[in-house]
Design an enzyme around this catalytic site. Sequence first.
Site, mmCIF file in Angstrom:
data_model
loop_
_atom_site.group_PDB
_atom_site.id
_atom_site.type_symbol
_atom_site.label_atom_id
_atom_site.label_comp_id
_atom_site.label_asym_id
_atom_site.label_seq_id
_atom_site.Cartn_x
_atom_site.Cartn_y
_atom_site.Cartn_z
ATOM 1 C CG ASP A 124 -1.935 1.061 1.224
ATOM 2 O OD1 ASP A 124 -2.068 1.556 0.073
ATOM 3 O OD2 ASP A 124 -2.774 1.189 2.178
ATOM 4 C CB CYS A 154 -5.833 -1.472 -1.686
ATOM 5 S SG CYS A 154 -4.710 -0.228 -0.715
ATOM 6 N NE ARG A 205 -12.944 -2.316 -2.746
ATOM 7 C CZ ARG A 205 -12.501 -0.984 -2.342
ATOM 8 N NH1 ARG A 205 -11.549 -0.300 -2.918
ATOM 9 N NH2 ARG A 205 -13.595 -0.308 -1.647
#
Length: 317
Positions: free
Chosen positions: A235, A276, A304
């Site tokens: 991330d 992400c 998602r």
Amino acid sequence: MEAEKFDSPFKGRSLLNWIDWKPEEIEQILDWAFLVKKQAHAGEVHQRFLGKTIALIFEKRSTRTRSSFETAFGEEGGHPVFMSTDDIQLGGKESVQDTARVLGRMFSAIEFRGYKQEHVEQLAKYSGVPVINGLTDDFHPTQVLADIMTLKEQFGHLKGLTICFCGDGRNNMARSLMLICAKFGINFSMFCPKSLSPDEEIQKICRPIAKASGAEISISDEISVVKNADCLYTDVWVSMGEEALKKERVSQLRPYQVNKALMTATGKPSTIFLHCLPAVKGEEVTEDVFESSASKVWDQAENRKHTIKAIMLALIK
């Protein structure tokens, strides 16, 4: 799976994190995510949210979360209403508690993407409608369900896989991944500096769950912790709200960058890369890894939408 045939035992429930959800309950929602993805790719049109409304509260900017909620809800015939902090009085002129009680009388559900976990919890406590955590500083439950879906698509199973998070072990993604991996029996390792290790509280929550599922949790600042990982996950190094610490974070986390050498260190040619998003290529991940065949970030981003649609179908009455 038309509206009248969609029989979910979770109607009216909120999703604030995955702590109180049983593994089989999460797996049921995951199964529905695969179903709605199949329906979407087949071009099927459903109106399962016809006559429903959802309030989308955003304190933090978003591409994937906002797009997923708005398109998933709208395509199903529902009416999503976007609300930024410039649009409503949340926590300012009006308390979160009072905002919750107003919105609960006008909407079928509420999504919250912001800073404080206590705010999403107050919305759930006082609104009387399902509340979905679209991200807080503590947890990001909708993201990790999409991550798990992507892993299952790639490997065909979940239990026994190993995922290694590389970077800031304190952030909401690291915490949420540790939790959902423990639920599913996925071995979870973390390659992070000791100064950015996950807090003891989340470890105390996750370790008994992992023990019950047969998963192992390993946290280390040694590169050997990535060995045998089926997936390397990272991330951004600077989370929203920590921009002033950018120079310090880059210095701390440079050795934990996902690059070709780190991918090779897993010892598995089949290792995939997940993120992400958004990514700062050249910092937490090199462009060659991000753009490689091992990178499944676009499947992950698409998932998602399907997982969020499944969550909403499961929760909204």
